[in-house]
Design a protein around this motif. Sequence first.
Motif, PDB file in Angstrom:
ATOM      1  N   PRO A 163       0.839  -1.203   0.000  1.00 25.84           N
ATOM      2  CA  PRO A 163       0.000   0.000   0.000  1.00 25.84           C
ATOM      3  C   PRO A 163       0.878   1.259   0.000  1.00 25.84           C
ATOM      4  O   PRO A 163       2.055   1.193   0.366  1.00 25.84           O
ATOM      5  CB  PRO A 163      -0.798  -0.119   1.306  1.00 25.84           C
ATOM      6  N   PRO A 164       0.337   2.407  -0.363  1.00 25.68           N
ATOM      7  CA  PRO A 164       1.133   3.629  -0.533  1.00 25.68           C
ATOM      8  C   PRO A 164       2.003   4.025   0.663  1.00 25.68           C
ATOM      9  O   PRO A 164       3.120   4.454   0.480  1.00 25.68           O
ATOM     10  CB  PRO A 164       0.084   4.702  -0.824  1.00 25.68           C
ATOM     11  N   ARG A 165       1.544   3.880   1.880  1.00 22.91           N
ATOM     12  CA  ARG A 165       2.310   4.346   3.042  1.00 22.91           C
ATOM     13  C   ARG A 165       3.372   3.363   3.529  1.00 22.91           C
ATOM     14  O   ARG A 165       4.148   3.674   4.425  1.00 22.91           O
ATOM     15  CB  ARG A 165       1.367   4.646   4.204  1.00 22.91           C
ATOM     16  N   VAL A 166       3.404   2.156   2.972  1.00 17.14           N
ATOM     17  CA  VAL A 166       4.335   1.143   3.459  1.00 17.14           C
ATOM     18  C   VAL A 166       5.754   1.439   2.974  1.00 17.14           C
ATOM     19  O   VAL A 166       6.013   1.553   1.789  1.00 17.14           O
ATOM     20  CB  VAL A 166       3.898  -0.274   3.020  1.00 17.14           C
ATOM     21  N   ALA A 167       6.674   1.574   3.953  1.00 16.33           N
ATOM     22  CA  ALA A 167       8.084   1.843   3.639  1.00 16.33           C
ATOM     23  C   ALA A 167       8.952   0.604   3.832  1.00 16.33           C
ATOM     24  O   ALA A 167      10.004   0.477   3.220  1.00 16.33           O
ATOM     25  CB  ALA A 167       8.605   2.986   4.503  1.00 16.33           C
ATOM     26  N   SER A 168       8.525  -0.317   4.703  1.00 16.76           N
ATOM     27  CA  SER A 168       9.291  -1.545   4.931  1.00 16.76           C
ATOM     28  C   SER A 168       8.353  -2.643   5.403  1.00 16.76           C
ATOM     29  O   SER A 168       7.237  -2.375   5.854  1.00 16.76           O
ATOM     30  CB  SER A 168      10.394  -1.314   5.972  1.00 16.76           C
ATOM     31  N   ILE A 169       8.824  -3.881   5.279  1.00 13.15           N
ATOM     32  CA  ILE A 169       8.037  -5.024   5.731  1.00 13.15           C
ATOM     33  C   ILE A 169       8.932  -6.002   6.486  1.00 13.15           C
ATOM     34  O   ILE A 169      10.140  -6.035   6.286  1.00 13.15           O
ATOM     35  CB  ILE A 169       7.339  -5.772   4.569  1.00 13.15           C
ATOM     36  N   LYS A 170       8.315  -6.743   7.369  1.00 13.03           N
ATOM     37  CA  LYS A 170       8.963  -7.869   8.030  1.00 13.03           C
ATOM     38  C   LYS A 170       8.143  -9.089   7.643  1.00 13.03           C
ATOM     39  O   LYS A 170       6.917  -9.099   7.791  1.00 13.03           O
ATOM     40  CB  LYS A 170       8.966  -7.702   9.548  1.00 13.03           C
ATOM     41  N   ILE A 171       8.796 -10.108   7.123  1.00 12.10           N
ATOM     42  CA  ILE A 171       8.106 -11.316   6.687  1.00 12.10           C
ATOM     43  C   ILE A 171       8.517 -12.472   7.590  1.00 12.10           C
ATOM     44  O   ILE A 171       9.702 -12.694   7.823  1.00 12.10           O
ATOM     45  CB  ILE A 171       8.442 -11.662   5.223  1.00 12.10           C
ATOM     46  N   ILE A 172       7.534 -13.187   8.088  1.00 17.70           N
ATOM     47  CA  ILE A 172       7.779 -14.444   8.791  1.00 17.70           C
ATOM     48  C   ILE A 172       7.213 -15.529   7.893  1.00 17.70           C
ATOM     49  O   ILE A 172       6.016 -15.536   7.609  1.00 17.70           O
ATOM     50  CB  ILE A 172       7.115 -14.483  10.180  1.00 17.70           C
TER      51      ILE A 172
END
Length: 191
Positions: A163-172
């Motif tokens: 989505p537009p505001r997402v700058a980083s993710i953590k994936i499990i």
Amino acid sequence: MAYFIEVSRKGARLIYSPISKIYGRTLVLFGLTFPRHLQERPQDAQVAMGRLLRTIEDALQENLEAHSRWLELCTTPHEEAVLVDVISSSERVATTASALHGGAGGDGSWPAGGGGGGGNGLLGSSGGNGADGAAVFFQYDAEGQLIDVDAFVLPGTSTWTPPPRVASIKIIACGGGGGGGGCIPSEILAG
């Protein structure tokens, strides 16, 4: 495989309802990943628990009575906590074992369980299937605040666009389990 959700308080069942496979797996995956994640990042609790509550609400949409009861539980203050369980039941697979074929191995439990090995027989036997993998995406804004959580729980290829505001993710991620092997007695192999 059938999934059910049970909500109880102080041992009394308040809700028991079937739910879809995707919701059942999503709730199980949240139950497996949220505790450790929230130990590491307690500041994510409000958003993560909000996603959990909305997922339970969505899972109960098909059962009007259960859905209404869930909404009542979420909007009425109580001193006692509620317990939410996801229950799965699988169909038993009939297998035959004989001197020629050992019994077939059992399938792995979801997520990521390995299949059971096949029984020992003159002609061998098939092992069980490995279980599917799964992944949870924790999505963060530029300030490191959790925005949302997504789960991928069904096999196949998926496309995810942040989505537009997402700058980083953590994936499990939980990889799929391996299949079990069959067995042919060594005296047959030796000749």
